[in-house]
Every structure is written in structure tokens, then in C-alpha cells.
Design an enzyme around this catalytic site. Structure first.
Site, PDB file in Angstrom:
ATOM      1  N   CYS A  68       0.779  -1.158  -0.108  1.00 34.51           N
ATOM      2  CA  CYS A  68      -0.118  -0.116  -0.040  1.00 34.51           C
ATOM      3  C   CYS A  68       0.842   1.080   0.082  1.00 34.51           C
ATOM      4  O   CYS A  68       2.045   1.371   0.397  1.00 34.51           O
ATOM      5  CB  CYS A  68      -1.066  -0.004   1.356  1.00 34.51           C
ATOM      6  SG  CYS A  68      -1.532  -1.514   1.732  1.00 34.51           S
ATOM      7  N   ARG A 113       2.644   0.024  -6.045  1.00 33.09           N
ATOM      8  CA  ARG A 113       2.948  -0.624  -4.903  1.00 33.09           C
ATOM      9  C   ARG A 113       1.755  -1.617  -4.370  1.00 33.09           C
ATOM     10  O   ARG A 113       1.779  -2.359  -3.571  1.00 33.09           O
ATOM     11  CB  ARG A 113       3.352   0.077  -3.484  1.00 33.09           C
ATOM     12  CG  ARG A 113       4.518   0.769  -4.034  1.00 33.09           C
ATOM     13  CD  ARG A 113       5.287   1.478  -2.804  1.00 33.09           C
ATOM     14  NE  ARG A 113       6.581   1.416  -3.032  1.00 33.09           N
ATOM     15  CZ  ARG A 113       7.665   1.356  -2.364  1.00 33.09           C
ATOM     16  NH1 ARG A 113       7.409   1.302  -0.952  1.00 33.09           N
ATOM     17  NH2 ARG A 113       8.678   1.466  -2.558  1.00 33.09           N
ATOM     18  N   TRP A 137      -3.418  -2.514  -0.961  1.00 37.50           N
ATOM     19  CA  TRP A 137      -3.376  -3.794  -1.490  1.00 37.50           C
ATOM     20  C   TRP A 137      -3.857  -4.693  -0.157  1.00 37.50           C
ATOM     21  O   TRP A 137      -3.290  -4.623   0.607  1.00 37.50           O
ATOM     22  CB  TRP A 137      -1.868  -4.003  -1.767  1.00 37.50           C
ATOM     23  CG  TRP A 137      -1.711  -5.410  -2.251  1.00 37.50           C
ATOM     24  CD1 TRP A 137      -1.719  -5.750  -3.635  1.00 37.50           C
ATOM     25  CD2 TRP A 137      -0.899  -6.534  -1.573  1.00 37.50           C
ATOM     26  NE1 TRP A 137      -1.170  -7.234  -3.515  1.00 37.50           N
ATOM     27  CE2 TRP A 137      -0.690  -7.371  -2.246  1.00 37.50           C
ATOM     28  CE3 TRP A 137      -0.636  -6.708   0.040  1.00 37.50           C
ATOM     29  CZ2 TRP A 137      -0.276  -8.788  -2.103  1.00 37.50           C
ATOM     30  CZ3 TRP A 137      -0.073  -7.947   0.140  1.00 37.50           C
ATOM     31  CH2 TRP A 137       0.185  -8.917  -0.937  1.00 37.50           C
ATOM     32  N   ASN A 155      -0.247   1.538   6.231  1.00 35.80           N
ATOM     33  CA  ASN A 155       0.251   0.460   5.854  1.00 35.80           C
ATOM     34  C   ASN A 155       0.665  -0.500   7.033  1.00 35.80           C
ATOM     35  O   ASN A 155       1.273  -0.155   7.992  1.00 35.80           O
ATOM     36  CB  ASN A 155       1.553   0.787   5.062  1.00 35.80           C
ATOM     37  CG  ASN A 155       1.226   1.667   3.900  1.00 35.80           C
ATOM     38  OD1 ASN A 155      -0.076   1.726   3.428  1.00 35.80           O
ATOM     39  ND2 ASN A 155       2.068   2.237   3.227  1.00 35.80           N
ATOM     40  N   GLY A 156       0.432  -1.921   6.599  1.00 32.99           N
ATOM     41  CA  GLY A 156       1.303  -2.797   7.889  1.00 32.99           C
ATOM     42  C   GLY A 156      -0.127  -3.677   8.324  1.00 32.99           C
ATOM     43  O   GLY A 156      -1.174  -3.482   7.592  1.00 32.99           O
ATOM     44  N   GLU A 197      14.698 -17.994 -11.349  1.00 30.02           N
ATOM     45  CA  GLU A 197      14.346 -16.502 -11.728  1.00 30.02           C
ATOM     46  C   GLU A 197      13.540 -16.546 -12.999  1.00 30.02           C
ATOM     47  O   GLU A 197      12.374 -15.641 -12.863  1.00 30.02           O
ATOM     48  CB  GLU A 197      15.516 -15.853 -11.837  1.00 30.02           C
ATOM     49  CG  GLU A 197      15.301 -14.325 -12.067  1.00 30.02           C
ATOM     50  CD  GLU A 197      14.497 -13.403 -11.104  1.00 30.02           C
ATOM     51  OE1 GLU A 197      14.095 -14.192 -10.213  1.00 30.02           O
ATOM     52  OE2 GLU A 197      13.978 -12.449 -11.669  1.00 30.02           O
ATOM     53  N   LYS A 221       9.582 -15.102 -13.123  1.00 26.25           N
ATOM     54  CA  LYS A 221       9.160 -14.020 -13.869  1.00 26.25           C
ATOM     55  C   LYS A 221       8.103 -14.368 -14.786  1.00 26.25           C
ATOM     56  O   LYS A 221       6.992 -13.571 -14.967  1.00 26.25           O
ATOM     57  CB  LYS A 221      10.576 -13.602 -14.682  1.00 26.25           C
ATOM     58  CG  LYS A 221      10.674 -12.238 -14.980  1.00 26.25           C
ATOM     59  CD  LYS A 221      11.359 -11.295 -13.761  1.00 26.25           C
ATOM     60  CE  LYS A 221      10.903 -11.515 -12.453  1.00 26.25           C
ATOM     61  NZ  LYS A 221      11.909 -10.707 -11.421  1.00 26.25           N
ATOM     62  N   GLU A 258       4.799 -14.739 -12.581  1.00 26.55           N
ATOM     63  CA  GLU A 258       4.273 -13.778 -11.992  1.00 26.55           C
ATOM     64  C   GLU A 258       3.636 -12.785 -13.269  1.00 26.55           C
ATOM     65  O   GLU A 258       2.816 -12.020 -12.754  1.00 26.55           O
ATOM     66  CB  GLU A 258       5.246 -13.046 -11.217  1.00 26.55           C
ATOM     67  CG  GLU A 258       6.210 -12.177 -11.723  1.00 26.55           C
ATOM     68  CD  GLU A 258       7.137 -11.566 -10.827  1.00 26.55           C
ATOM     69  OE1 GLU A 258       6.565 -10.819  -9.891  1.00 26.55           O
ATOM     70  OE2 GLU A 258       8.495 -11.635 -10.850  1.00 26.55           O
ATOM     71  N   HIS A 316      14.446 -37.687 -11.818  1.00 31.52           N
ATOM     72  CA  HIS A 316      13.974 -38.078 -10.399  1.00 31.52           C
ATOM     73  C   HIS A 316      12.324 -37.777 -10.157  1.00 31.52           C
ATOM     74  O   HIS A 316      11.926 -37.455  -8.966  1.00 31.52           O
ATOM     75  CB  HIS A 316      14.843 -37.375  -9.258  1.00 31.52           C
ATOM     76  CG  HIS A 316      16.173 -37.871  -9.423  1.00 31.52           C
ATOM     77  ND1 HIS A 316      16.499 -39.051  -9.230  1.00 31.52           N
ATOM     78  CD2 HIS A 316      17.182 -37.160  -9.671  1.00 31.52           C
ATOM     79  CE1 HIS A 316      17.839 -39.167  -9.278  1.00 31.52           C
ATOM     80  NE2 HIS A 316      18.348 -38.054  -9.558  1.00 31.52           N
ATOM     81  N   LYS A 338       4.651  -4.359  -4.872  1.00 34.50           N
ATOM     82  CA  LYS A 338       6.103  -4.064  -4.732  1.00 34.50           C
ATOM     83  C   LYS A 338       6.394  -3.875  -3.539  1.00 34.50           C
ATOM     84  O   LYS A 338       5.792  -3.091  -2.832  1.00 34.50           O
ATOM     85  CB  LYS A 338       6.292  -2.658  -5.614  1.00 34.50           C
ATOM     86  CG  LYS A 338       7.927  -2.687  -6.106  1.00 34.50           C
ATOM     87  CD  LYS A 338       8.194  -3.274  -7.357  1.00 34.50           C
ATOM     88  CE  LYS A 338       9.716  -2.994  -7.618  1.00 34.50           C
ATOM     89  NZ  LYS A 338      10.268  -4.175  -8.396  1.00 34.50           N
TER      90      LYS A 338
HETATM   91  C1  F6R Z   1       9.593 -10.912  -8.159  1.00 33.00           C
HETATM   92  C2  F6R Z   1      10.024  -9.775  -7.107  1.00 33.00           C
HETATM   93  C3  F6R Z   1       9.773 -10.195  -5.609  1.00 33.00           C
HETATM   94  C4  F6R Z   1      10.808  -9.267  -4.628  1.00 33.00           C
HETATM   95  C5  F6R Z   1      10.801  -9.793  -3.479  1.00 33.00           C
HETATM   96  C6  F6R Z   1      11.761  -9.251  -2.720  1.00 33.00           C
HETATM   97  O1  F6R Z   1       9.788 -10.010  -9.549  1.00 33.00           O
HETATM   98  O2  F6R Z   1      10.158  -8.644  -7.315  1.00 33.00           O
HETATM   99  O3  F6R Z   1       9.897 -11.615  -5.651  1.00 33.00           O
HETATM  100  O4  F6R Z   1      12.002  -9.678  -5.471  1.00 33.00           O
HETATM  101  O5  F6R Z   1       9.414  -9.398  -3.025  1.00 33.00           O
HETATM  102  O6  F6R Z   1      11.670  -7.723  -2.781  1.00 33.00           O
HETATM  103  P1  F6R Z   1      13.104  -7.029  -2.248  1.00 33.00           P
HETATM  104  O7  F6R Z   1      14.126  -7.319  -3.104  1.00 33.00           O
HETATM  105  O8  F6R Z   1      12.568  -5.439  -2.479  1.00 33.00           O
HETATM  106  O9  F6R Z   1      13.499  -7.127  -0.985  1.00 33.00           O
END
Ligand code: F6R
Length: 609
Positions: free
Chosen positions: A2, A27, A74, A99-100, A482, A486, A489, A505, A604
Site C-alpha cells: 500500500c 505498490r 493492497w 500500511n502494515g 528466476e 518472472k 508472475e 527423479h 512491490k
Molecule cells: C519478483 C519480485 C519479488 C521481490 C521480493 C523481494 O519479481 O520482485 O520476488 O524480489 O518481494 O523484494 P526486495 O528485493 O525488495 O526485498
């Protein structure tokens, strides 16, 4: 997560609040709201959906004022509804954004209901506004009412509160969720991230854990967790460019993928000198600390965790130190063994991820020799709370899917490998090799982006797929992980990654013509082993997409599409091979029509557990 914005000014603030929300929208974005104080008292507007829906409602109603608070939500507690959107209001006078997560909200709710308060939402936040109102009714000022309220809260909060009886006054409190005050001339602002306030100020004051602050147009007073009035330093933001804009790109994700050569250049600038890396890039005490390090414990989440996994391969192979890597949410809730002379390393784009930050705080009680964070936000909690910090200079990352933060984290970690190797007496040729490989990276990344059109065409083949498998070996195994993260998501295609040697396996049972298999090929002694794994897939009718160095001599045929990548020293190959996988995810998402920059259910910077 948020986003919060607040403003108190001589001018009317609705547009400042809405612009701040637009900049924070990445975010948390299921709903948004605004509350202002004006001659008619407290007025609020809330809408489900994007900030644009709220902005349209504001334009229609003309709601405005000289003081206000705003929020993008969020959902954590309660569905995505207008009633659950912030700000929450008590008795038409007190408004709160938060937030939180308030962990004891149920007990507080019962108590407040007993006092006659009725609840309009299912959120944990609503308890805050009623508690503040209850304290105000006892005759307290707004500041004292908030101080009394936060004492009753358990959990995490970054919160901003205003009350009709004290117009022009915002009271803010931080515990576990960041808040920053933006200083203007005759006006002041607050936000959960400085990005929100860049159009109105460059001067920022960061609240520390446990702080409560009173903010008016002309005065800021900060009280620490012991209720002592304190001075917090003012920082001038050096964010270089308009992080709010997409420029020529359709999405932030694409822009940020293409920014990787420049992000890498900025991250390495002044930190490599011929055959050596600059150890002070980790902080002035780094050289002394590194001399004592025999073990590295890495903690991170998501994409940053994958960077840590690559670093483990590098550290053990090139620096002669042992390394463990663990997901923060696991580490913080188990008893772990601390190896002697251990460096505790957190990796985080935001520096605010709740689990990683909690792990860092826990580590400080466990006897680690020192802590280091590899982080993209200089003002973040992790940077402030770690002994050492390597700042990736990727610039603001707005797309939810992390791209340029990841590759610059890897560059920082490779510098750590060189630094610890030197401290451990590893042959100087290793540091020289790393330095030269890193110096070549910005140009190599530029070249790697030349295959964008090829990947865009390839993405068509994934349009009707529901599942996919990513394979890698050695330090390319985390890159396969990774790539899978990607793809899932941003395109919502189910993707799993395996170390290629694990295939037989179990996962081999999944292979058929409907299951695309993406292979990230190393160009080292593991190549021949990987080729055998590729044959295992081919024999079961699987369709493969192989990303490989030309020298690896994979040939395209009916069952295999080979995408050749520019040749680099294998030590930096994990960084380079990340780019085509990011591009693939992006273009598959475009075909699928998903919300690339703000994928469903995600946010984010995850500042809640
Ligand atoms: C995926 C992504 C998340 C962040 C994770 C950690 O694309 O962005 O998996 O990597 O939430 O976030 P940070 O790096 O900000 O601690």
C-alpha cells in the site's frame, strides 16, 4: 504494498495527493482513497480500482482542501471493496491511512464495540481511527491521542492521522512500515516513499522505528520510541530522473529491462580499477571486516533470493568461503546455527521487505561477525541498520517484477566474491578476471538486448500454453528459477524450475508436446551433462527452447529452438542469461494481455509478513 501520501499546505492539496498516489500505485492497487479537511469539515472519497477512478471522482465532486491524506490499498484484511479502502473515518472527524498489519485488531475491535463504536469495514486499520477518536474524547490533543493509540497496537504500521478539530495538522507514526516527511517552503508532506513527493520536494526526513511526528505547514516535531523529542537528519534526494515516467516504452517492465546496461554502468562506476575492485564500495569498514570472514549467510526473498543462490555458487568456487542461502520467512522462524566468523548478508531491492528486515534484526542478536546489505534504496531501513552496504545504482524500479535490480544485485555480489577472495588470500588472477568481466558487462548487456525481436517472435509459441519447465545447472540453475518466477508472475503461466540433473527423479513424467522446456545452458564443464538432460527431454517428445552460447553448438531442429547469446566469460553468464528470460516473460505477458507492471494479487516492496 500500500502507498500513503499526506500534505498540509497553503495551496489546495488534492492534486498533490493524487499525483503522489499515481507514483505509488505500483505498490498496491486494488483500491484508493483520499480525505481532506475544508470548510465543510472532513470529506472523503474512496474507489475500487485504479487511482484514475479516484481522480475522476475527485474531479467530478471537486473535493479539495489545504490538508489531506490519501492511500492506495493492497488488500490484507478484508475483500477489495469501497468500504475496506482507506482512509477510514471515525465519527466523521478523524481520518486514518495505514500500511502494515495490526495483529491485535480483533481484541481491539471487541473492546471498541463495547465502547459503542460501530465498524464500517472488515479491515484491521479501522481500529486505529476509533482508538484515536476515543483518546481525543478524553481531552487529549491529536498528538497525544496518537501516542496513546500506538501504545495499544501490536504489529506493523506506518500511519497518518488527521482530525477536524486540529485542521492543518497531520500526526504520523512508524513501526515496521516506512514513512518519510517531505519538507517544503511553508508546506510539508508525508509519504510511504519519497518517490511520491518528488514533484513537490527533494528534501526528506526519514522516521525511525517507533517514531511519532507532528507535521504542520511550518513545523515538524519528531518523538522517538521513548517519547523524547529528537532531530532527524534532512537528506536531499539525488534521484536523477523522473522515475514516474515510462518514456518511450509501453510498460515500466520493458523500460527497466532496457535500462540494464545503464543501471550496470552506474552500479560499477568508480568501483573497478583495472585488475581490482574497490572494497570501500561496501563501506569504510569493509576491508577490516572482510579479513575475518570465513562464512557467509545470505537471506532474501523472491528474486533477491535467486541472486543469493547464484552468489553461493560464486563464493564457494571463487572466494574460498562457505555460504548458506535461505529465504527470509523461513530463517526468521527457526533456530539456526551461526558459523564462526560469519557475515550476514541481506539482499533487497527495496530494503524494506518485512521478512528480510526482521531476519536482519534477528541476526543482530545471534552473534554474526557483521551484517551487509546489497540494496537499491540508500535511505532504506536495511541500509541504515546494516554494518556495511553495497548500493546497487539501478535507479527506481517501478515494475512489480524485479529486473534491473536483480542484475545489479548480481554485479554487487560478484564484487563481494572478489573482495572476500582477496581478504582470504585467493590468487589475484581471480579478482582480475572478475574485474575485467564486470567491466565488460554494460556493453555485453547492450548486445544481449539485440535479440529482443527474436524473443518477441518466440513468445507467440507460448500463447496457448498453461505450464512450462525451466532447466539449468550450476550457477544457471538459480537463473532458471528466476526465469520461471518472472514468467509465472507476469503471464500467469504455471512455470517450474529444476536443476537439470533432477529431471529423471520425477519431473520427466510431465514432459509431452504441450510442455515447453526452457533450457539455460552453461558454457563450462557442465555443458555435456546438460546435453544429456536435453536428450532425455527430446526422447519424450518435449519441445525445447535453449538459450546458449554460440560455442555450445546446439542446433535448432523440429524439437529444439536454439537462441544464441553473445559470448562472455562464464563467470558473468548468469547475469547475461537473465535478460532473454525477462524479455520472454514480458512478451508472453503482452500476448496474454495481463497487467504487466501490476500483476494481479502482487505488490512491490512487501512490507507486511
Ligand atoms: C519478483 C519480485 C519479488 C521481490 C521480493 C523481494 O519479481 O520482485 O520476488 O524480489 O518481494 O523484494 P526486495 O528485493 O525488495 O526485498
Amino acid at each position: 504494498m500500500c502507498g500513503i501520501v499526506g500534505a498540509t499546505a497553503e495551496r489546495r492539496v488534492a492534486e498533490i495527493l493524487l499525483e503522489g498516489l499515481r507514483r505509488l500505485e505500483y505498490r498496491g492497487y486494488d483500491s484508493a482513497g483520499i480525505a481532506v479537511l475544508n470548510d465543510q469539515g472532513l470529506q472523503e472519497l474512496r474507489r475500487v480500482g485504479k487511482v484514475q477512478a479516484l481522480a475522476a471522482a475527485q474531479e467530478e465532486t471537486g473535493i479539495n482542501g489545504h490538508v489531506g491524506i490519501a492511500h492506495t490499498r493492497w488488500a490484507t484484511h478484508g475483500k477489495v471493496t469501497k468500504e475496506n479502502a482507506h482512509p477510514h473515518v471515525s465519527s466523521d472527524t478523524v481520518a486514518v491511512v495505514h500500511n502494515g498489519i495490526i495483529e491485535n485488531h480483533e481484541a481491539l475491535r471487541v473492546r471498541l464495540q463495547g465502547l459503542g463504536y460501530s465498524f464500517q469495514s472488515e479491515t484491521d486499520t479501522e481500529v486505529i481511527c476509533h482508538l484515536v477518536h476515543h483518546e481525543l474524547e478524553k481531552g487529549h490533543s491529536l498528538l497525544d491521542a496518537v501516542k496513546a493509540t500506538v501504545k495499544q497496537l501490536e504489529g506493523a504500521y506506518g500511519t497518518v492521522i488527521m482530525d477536524q478539530r486540529e485542521p492543518g495538522h497531520l500526526v504520523i507514526a512508524r513501526s515496521g512500515s516506512p514513512l518519510v516527511i517531505g519538507l517544503g517552503i511553508g508546506e510539508n508532506f508525508v509519504a510511504s516513499d519519497q518517490l511520491a513527493l518528488l514533484p513537490v520536494t527533494r528534501e526528506f526526513m526519514y522516521l525511525e522505528e517507533g517514531d511519532v511526528a507532528s507535521v504542520t505547514r511550518t513545523q515538524i516535531k519528531v518523538f522517538d520510541s521513548n517519547d523524547k523529542m529528537v532531530e532527524r537528519q534532512v537528506h536531499t534526494s539525488d534521484l536523477q530522473y523522473d522515475a514516474g515516467g515510462k518514456g518511450e516504452y509501453r510498460h515500466f517492465m520493458l523500460k527497466e529491462i532496457h535500462e540494464q546496461p545503464i543501471a550496470m554502468r552506474n552500479t560499477l562506476e568508480g568501483r573497478i580499477d583495472g585488475d581490482r575492485i574497490a572494497i570501500d564500495a561496501f563501506g569504510p569498514q569493509a576491508e577490516d571486516i572482510f579479513k575475518n570472514i570465513k562464512h557467509v549467510q545470505i537471506i532474501a526473498c523472491g528474486t533477491s533470493y535467486h541472486a543469493g543462490m547464484v552468489a553461493r555458487y560464486w563464493l564457494e568456487q571463487y572466494a574460498g568461503v562457505s555460504c548458506n542461502v535461505e529465504i527470509a520467512s523461513e530463517f526468521r522462524y527457526r533456530s539456526s546455527y551461526v558459523f564462526p566468523n560469519s557475515l550476514f548478508v541481506t539482499i533487497s531491492q527495496s530494503g524494506e521487505t518485512a521478512d528480510t528486515l526482521a531476519a536482519l534484526r534477528l541476526a543482530k542478536t545471534l552473534g554474526y561477525h557483521a551484517s551487509l546489505t546489497v540494496c537499491n534504496v540508500a535511505s532504506s531501513s536495511m541500509v541504515r541498520e546494516s554494518d556495511l552496504a553495497f548500493l546497487t545504482k539501478a535507479g527506481a524500479e517501478i515494475g512489480v517484477a524485479s529486473t534491473k535490480a536483480f542484475t545489479t544485485q548480481l554485479a554487487g555480489l560478484l564484487m563481494l566474491v572478489a573482495a572476500l577472495g582477496r581478504a582470504n588470500g585467493v590468487d589475484a588472477s581471480i579478482e582480475a578476471r572478475i574485474s575485467h568481466a564486470l567491466a565488460s558487462l554494460p556493453n555485453k548487456l547492450e548486445e544481449a538486448l539485440n535479440i529482443t525481436a527474436e524473443i518477441e517472435a518466440l513468445a507467440e509459441e507460448f500463447a496457448d500454453k498453461e505450464n512450462s519447465l525451466f532447466l539449468g545447472r550450476g550457477d544457471q540453475y538459480p537463473i532458471a528459477m528466476e526465469g520461471a518466477l518472472k514468467l509465472k508472475e507476469v503471464s500467469y503461466i504455471h512455470a517450474e524450475a529444476y536443476a537439470a540433473g533432477e529431471l529423471k527423479h520425477g519431473p520427466l513424467a510431465l514432459i509431452d508436446a504441450q510442455m515447453p522446456v526452457i533450457v539455460v545452458a552453461p558454457n563450462n564443464e557442465l555443458l555435456e551433462k546438460l546435453k544429456s538432460n536435453v536428450e532425455e527431454v527430446r526422447a519424450r517428445g518435449g519441445i525445447m527452447y535453449v538459450f546458449a552460447d554460440k560455442k555450445a553448438q546446439f542446433k535448432s531442429d523440429d524439437t529444439m529452438r536454439v537462441i544464441n547469446l553473445v559470448h562472455v566469460d562464464e563467470i558473468i553468464a548468469p547475469i547475461l542469461y537473465t535478460l532473454p528470460l525477462q524479455l520472454l516473460s514480458y512478451y508472453v505477458a503482452i500476448i496474454k494481455g495481463t497487467d504487466v507492471d501490476q500483476p494481479r494479487n502482487l505488490a512491490k516492496s512487501v512490507t507486511v509478513e
